[in-house]
Each structure stands twice: as C-alpha cells, then as structure tokens.
Scaffold this active site. Sequence first.
Site, mmCIF file in Angstrom:
data_model
loop_
_atom_site.group_PDB
_atom_site.id
_atom_site.type_symbol
_atom_site.label_atom_id
_atom_site.label_comp_id
_atom_site.label_asym_id
_atom_site.label_seq_id
_atom_site.Cartn_x
_atom_site.Cartn_y
_atom_site.Cartn_z
ATOM 1 N N TRP A 102 72.883 -15.804 -3.208
ATOM 2 C CA TRP A 102 74.142 -15.335 -2.816
ATOM 3 C C TRP A 102 74.176 -13.867 -3.210
ATOM 4 O O TRP A 102 74.579 -12.946 -2.567
ATOM 5 C CB TRP A 102 75.137 -16.158 -3.778
ATOM 6 C CG TRP A 102 75.369 -17.409 -3.392
ATOM 7 C CD1 TRP A 102 75.268 -18.605 -3.900
ATOM 8 C CD2 TRP A 102 75.776 -17.592 -2.031
ATOM 9 N NE1 TRP A 102 75.451 -19.877 -3.121
ATOM 10 C CE2 TRP A 102 75.917 -19.390 -2.034
ATOM 11 C CE3 TRP A 102 76.089 -17.154 -0.684
ATOM 12 C CZ2 TRP A 102 76.345 -19.950 -0.909
ATOM 13 C CZ3 TRP A 102 76.580 -18.004 0.194
ATOM 14 C CH2 TRP A 102 76.603 -19.395 0.353
ATOM 15 N N ASP A 172 80.903 -11.524 -8.046
ATOM 16 C CA ASP A 172 80.991 -12.591 -7.301
ATOM 17 C C ASP A 172 81.059 -13.842 -8.412
ATOM 18 O O ASP A 172 80.071 -14.152 -8.760
ATOM 19 C CB ASP A 172 79.732 -12.808 -6.285
ATOM 20 C CG ASP A 172 80.012 -14.000 -5.644
ATOM 21 O OD1 ASP A 172 80.818 -15.021 -5.856
ATOM 22 O OD2 ASP A 172 78.985 -14.386 -4.750
ATOM 23 N N LYS A 196 85.006 -24.094 -5.367
ATOM 24 C CA LYS A 196 84.253 -24.579 -6.421
ATOM 25 C C LYS A 196 85.046 -24.942 -7.730
ATOM 26 O O LYS A 196 85.129 -26.060 -8.020
ATOM 27 C CB LYS A 196 83.270 -23.727 -7.150
ATOM 28 C CG LYS A 196 81.827 -23.753 -5.924
ATOM 29 C CD LYS A 196 81.362 -22.517 -5.121
ATOM 30 C CE LYS A 196 80.337 -22.724 -4.306
ATOM 31 N NZ LYS A 196 79.990 -21.560 -3.423
HETATM 32 C C1 LIG Z 1 79.540 -20.825 -2.618
HETATM 33 C C2 LIG Z 1 79.063 -19.447 -3.034
HETATM 34 C C3 LIG Z 1 79.417 -18.493 -2.057
HETATM 35 C C4 LIG Z 1 79.891 -18.514 -0.718
HETATM 36 O O1 LIG Z 1 81.370 -19.016 -0.650
HETATM 37 P P1 LIG Z 1 81.756 -19.138 0.860
HETATM 38 O O2 LIG Z 1 83.282 -19.048 0.475
HETATM 39 O O3 LIG Z 1 81.329 -20.320 1.569
HETATM 40 O O4 LIG Z 1 81.515 -17.705 1.469
HETATM 41 C C5 LIG Z 1 79.071 -17.116 -2.438
HETATM 42 N N1 LIG Z 1 78.575 -16.936 -3.837
HETATM 43 C C6 LIG Z 1 78.444 -17.899 -4.640
HETATM 44 C C7 LIG Z 1 77.751 -17.467 -6.130
HETATM 45 C C8 LIG Z 1 78.807 -19.160 -4.348
HETATM 46 O O5 LIG Z 1 78.476 -20.191 -5.314
#
Ligand SMILES: *Cc1c(COP(=O)(O)O)cnc(C)c1O
Length: 360
Positions: A102, A172, A196
């Site tokens: 990511w 993030d 999540k």
């Molecule tokens: C799942 C995830 C993403 C992607 O998220 P989307 O909402 O599908 O764009 C980005 N960063 C991390 C750390 C993730 O776990």
Amino acid sequence: MNRIYNFSAGPAVLPVPVLEEAQRNLVELPGVGMSVLEISHRSKTFEEILARTEADVRALGKVPADYKVLFLQGGASMQFSMVPLNLLPAGGTADYIVTGGWSQKAVKEAQRVGTVNIAGSTESENFARIPRQDELKLTAGAAYVHMTTNNTLFGTEWAAEPAVGDAPLVADTSSDMFSRPIDVSKYGLIYAGAQKNLGPSGVTLVIIREDLLARSQKSLHTMMNYAVHAENGSMYNTPPCFGIYLMGLVMKWGLSQGGLDAVGANNARKAAKLYAEIDRSGFYRGTADQASRSRMNITFRLPNEDLEKAFVKESTAAGLDGLKGHRSVGGMRASIYNAFPEDGVDALVAFMQAFEKKNG
Ligand SMILES: *Cc1c(COP(=O)(O)O)cnc(C)c1O
C-alpha cells in the site's frame, strides 16, 4: 444465528450489535418513516446522523478541536492522490516511508504530482519489518512525511510514530484505525478506508489539521480539494450516507466498549494468544519480525505449501473463513480487527493445535 468466523482482511467483520441495529432500522428509521437509504442528505435527519457520527469520531479518537473530520469517497486509494495534490507544493519534496504494497501504491501516485524521496524501505527484506528510526533519511523541509501505520499484506505495524521533526506526518491508517489509542496531534493528516475497522466500504475517514487546508490550491479539481470538502462539511456533493450512518454505529459501539484503551487492550490480548500459538512449537512460523508484528493482520506459514493448501481448505470447512494469505507473503493471514470476537481466536488456536497434531 449461524455466523462463521470471518478472518477477511477487508471488507471485514463488523460488530454484531451494529449489524442488528442497522437491520432493525433499515426499512424505517425510528420516528422518520423512511430508510436511511432513502432520505435526502440535506434532510434534518441526515444532518443529525452526520453530526453525531463526527462527534463520536472525535470522542473515540480524542480528536483535537483544530482538526477537521471529513467523510470522503474513493477509498484509501484516492487519498494516495489527494494527499500529494493538496499537500505537495510545486518545487517541494515529500518523504515516503515504504513498508509494504500500500505504501508503494501511495508513492506511485505522489510521483505523478512531484518529487518523492523514499525516506526508508524494507522492501529488500520482503517488508518483514518496520524500519528503525536510525535508518530513516528524512528531507530537511519536506512538505510532509507519509507512512502506513499497519501493513495489511505483510502483517507488520508501527509500534509508535517515527520522529519526523517539523514536517507534518501523514498516515494511511486503513487497517489499524482506532484499534488502540491514537495521539492525533502527532499527525498532520490521517486517512483510512472504512472497511477494516470503521464500517463498510465506500466511505473514507480523513482527519486533517486545519492549517494544512491552506495548501489546497483553487486550481485543483473541486472533488480532489480538501478545503472544499472541509468548507462544505463533507456535503459538497452527496456523501456516502449509509456508510456514514454505519460508521456512526461502529463509533458508538467503540465508545460502549470503554473507548480506545479498552479496544486496544482487547486487540493486544487477541493477538498475543495467536502469536503464542505460532511460536509454541516451530510447526508454524510467523513471517513478520517480532518487534514489528501487527495486532490486526497476523501472517504465518506452515512447513510446506501442500500443508498450507490443506490448512486453508480444512479451516474453511471448519467455519474459519478467509485465512489464505496474500500472494506477496504466501501462507496464512488471520485478520482480527476490532470487531473480531475473541472466541474466534480461541477457535483458530484450537484448530491450529489439532492440525499440527494430525500433520506435524
Ligand atoms: C485496504 C487498504 C488500502 C486500500 O483501501 P481502499 O479503500 O480499497 O482504497 C490502503 N491502505 C491500506 C493500509 C489498506 O489496508
């Protein structure tokens, strides 16, 4: 009820009381006579839902008053673009600490906007650990430093924020948001796709320090501009109403658990049980370095791939769903977010012991 144990990395398990309340009120919100799926986002009812959700995000995360809370769309992935478009001025440099797939995707979008310095990376070790502070090569005067707090694919997590000097820290936090106490004041901007720990997919939580909004240029496309979303209270266009409503219920649930201290203690206990089993005999092998282990995504391997295939098949049949690991690591991944019940961890540990007895 016939709910199985859902170890999916995301979209992921939600608290049962949240699903039950949403179900109870889906056709008709009490006192409204319409579904939350049907009402205008400009209605008083929705304005109250939005205000309450924001208030509960602030309460749960102890968000300081000089931060804006935004509910956006496009997932965490759109933040990979919005962050540099808004925060990286022409001629500036953004530092990125790369700890997994990511982070790499975030870098790719930032490079379309301006100069990116890779301030640290553990790619040569297949991202099995978080870099040490003394390995970081930060740029003096960087526009910001970007990090990924929890690496969903590789099962690693920062134990604490890196020291980044005066540069705003941008994180993030998609896969560990509100899984433990967070000191928002250490960050310039925090973003997380909801699916999540926070709610359903389709809504992205962004928490941004107000002074950073001054960096958003008027020339930006309107929907990509944080300042526009902040000025309009996340209502520049139709917001993801149902996702916001559900996130509100998840926030209320988190507060009812005793807040993030209690949520964090639960998560630490669940993860410790699973790691203890992984470390017990040598049959299972954790893929992340001990000091970098995630409490959310627990990755482990078995002695060979045939056994791993059998483990996936038999665990699925036993009602333990979603344990197949990401291809970049192989093996297993147990995602045990906030709402994942401790009973499910106990069930997995019992399954692991029985599987080892049969195959070890
Ligand atoms: C799942 C995830 C993403 C992607 O998220 P989307 O909402 O599908 O764009 C980005 N960063 C991390 C750390 C993730 O776990």
